[in-house]
Write a protein that holds these residues in place. Structure first.
Motif, short mmCIF file in Angstrom:
data_model
loop_
_atom_site.label_atom_id
_atom_site.label_comp_id
_atom_site.label_asym_id
_atom_site.label_seq_id
_atom_site.Cartn_x
_atom_site.Cartn_y
_atom_site.Cartn_z
N THR A 72 16.26 17.32 36.50
CA THR A 72 17.67 17.61 36.22
C THR A 72 18.33 18.25 37.43
O THR A 72 19.45 17.90 37.81
N ILE A 116 16.42 25.06 34.69
CA ILE A 116 16.38 23.64 34.35
C ILE A 116 15.22 23.00 35.08
O ILE A 116 14.71 23.52 36.07
N ASP A 117 14.78 21.83 34.58
CA ASP A 117 13.63 21.16 35.17
C ASP A 117 14.01 20.55 36.52
O ASP A 117 15.19 20.38 36.85
N ARG A 129 26.77 28.85 22.32
CA ARG A 129 26.09 27.65 21.82
C ARG A 129 26.20 27.49 20.31
O ARG A 129 25.85 26.44 19.76
N GLN A 131 19.83 19.69 29.32
CA GLN A 131 20.87 18.86 28.71
C GLN A 131 22.20 19.59 28.69
O GLN A 131 23.26 18.99 28.91
N THR A 136 22.10 22.21 19.85
CA THR A 136 20.80 21.52 19.76
C THR A 136 20.29 21.06 21.12
O THR A 136 19.19 20.51 21.20
N LEU A 137 21.05 21.29 22.17
CA LEU A 137 20.67 20.80 23.50
C LEU A 137 19.66 21.73 24.17
O LEU A 137 19.69 22.94 23.97
N SER A 138 18.79 21.13 24.97
CA SER A 138 17.91 21.93 25.82
C SER A 138 18.74 22.51 26.98
O SER A 138 19.90 22.15 27.18
N GLY A 139 18.11 23.39 27.75
CA GLY A 139 18.83 23.99 28.88
C GLY A 139 19.30 22.95 29.89
O GLY A 139 20.43 22.99 30.37
#
Length: 247
Positions: free
Chosen positions: A167, A163-164, A81, A137, A132-135
Motif C-alpha cells: 500500500t 500501512i503495509d 471511523r 484500505q 470496516t476498512l483496514s488501515g
C-alpha cells in the motif's frame, strides 16, 4: 510566485506556540517532506496551511488561493471511523470545493469518483462502511478523496504510517504522479530513508525550523540531534512571543 509563503509564522493553542517564527517558501510544483520528532509541530503547521488553525502571529500566503483549495489528508486517527458513511460517499466528499456540501453529483462526477476509487485499488468497496476498512484500505480511500479534489496544492499528514509495504508503495507512486503533474506536495513523514529516497526538499521542524532546503543537506546527524534536543528543551508554557532557549 511560491505556492506557500510563511512570514514569521507562529501557530499554537491558547496562546501557547506549537510552531514558532517560521519563515520560508514552498515553490510551486515542489515535493517537500516535513520531518521532526513527535511534538515538533508538523500537524499544527498543516492545520495552519489548510486554514483549520489561525496564526497566533505572522501570516501564510497561498498564491492567491483560499485555504479550501488545498487538498488535505489528515492522519487516520483524526477520522471518525464510527461515522455512518460508505467508501463511495467519503470519496465523493472531495467534490465539496466545487459542488458545495449539498451539490448534486452528475454522471461526469460519478466517473471521476469511480476512476479515483479504481486508481487506489478499491473497486468493489464502494458500499463498504468506512469502519470496516483496514488501515491500508482506509488510507487508500483518503488518497482517492484527494484525487477527486484535483487540487494544485496537496498536504499529507503521515500518509504512510501503519500501512503495509505494498500500500505504501502504491500511494507513493501517486505522490510521484502528482509531482510529475507539477502539483505542490507537502508531506509530514517520520521515515528518514523514505524521505531521502523520494523527497528532494525537506523542512526539519522542532517547534521552530532547524533546517530547510535540499534533503541531503538538511537530514544530517547533527541537524537531527539538534531537532531532538530543541523539542525536549521547549517550554510548553511559553507564550507566543517567546523564543525557546537552548540548554
Amino acid at each position: 510566485m511560491p505556492a506557500l509563503q510563511f512570514h514569521n509564522l507562529t501557530l499554537g493553542y491558547d496562546r501557547h506556540p506549537a510552531v514558532h517564527h517560521l519563515n520560508g517558501a514552498v515553490e510551486t510544483g515542489a515535493l517537500v517532506a516535513v520531518v521532526g520528532p513527535n511534538g515538533a509541530g508538523k500537524s499544527t503547521l498543516f492545520k495552519g496551511i489548510t486554514g483549520v488553525l489561525k496564526p497566533l502571529s505572522g501570516s501564510i500566503e497561498r498564491d492567491g488561493r483560499e485555504a479550501r483549495d488545498i487538498a488535505y489528508l489528515p492522519q487516520v486517527p483524526d477520522i471518525d471511523r464510527t461515522f455512518p458513511i460508505d467508501v463511495y460517499d467519503m470519496v465523493a466528499m472531495g467534490l465539496w470545493r466545487t459542488k458545495g456540501l449539498f451539490g448534486g453529483i452528475g454522471i461526469k462526477d460519478q466517473r471521476i469518483i469511480e476512476a479515483a476509487i479504481a486508481t487506489v485499488g478499491l473497486t468493489g468497496f464502494e458500499e463498504r462502511a468506512i469502519g470496516t476498512l483496514s488501515g491500508g484500505q482506509m488510507q487508500r480511500m483518503l488518497f482517492a478523496r484527494v484525487l477527486v479534489q484535483d487540487a494544485r496544492v496537496i498536504v499529507l499528514d503521515e500518509p504512510f504510517t501503519a500501512i503495509d509495504e505494498r500500500t505504501a508503495a502504491d500511494l507513493l507512486n501517486l505522490v510521484q504522479r502528482w509531482h510529475s503533474e507539477k502539483r505542490t506536495v507537502i508531506a509530514a513523514l517520520h521515515n528518514i530513508d523514505l524521505v531521502k529516497a523520494n523527497f528532494p526538499k525537506t523542512l526539519l521542524l522542532a517547534r521552530e525550523p532547524v533546517a530547510w532546503g535540499a534533503t541531503p543537506e538538511v537530514l544530517t546527524a547533527e541537524n537531527l540531534a539538534k531537532a531532538r534536543h530543541m523539542c525536549e528543551a521547549f517550554d510548553e508554557r511559553a507564550t507566543a512571543c517567546a523564543v525557546p532557549e537552548m540548554a
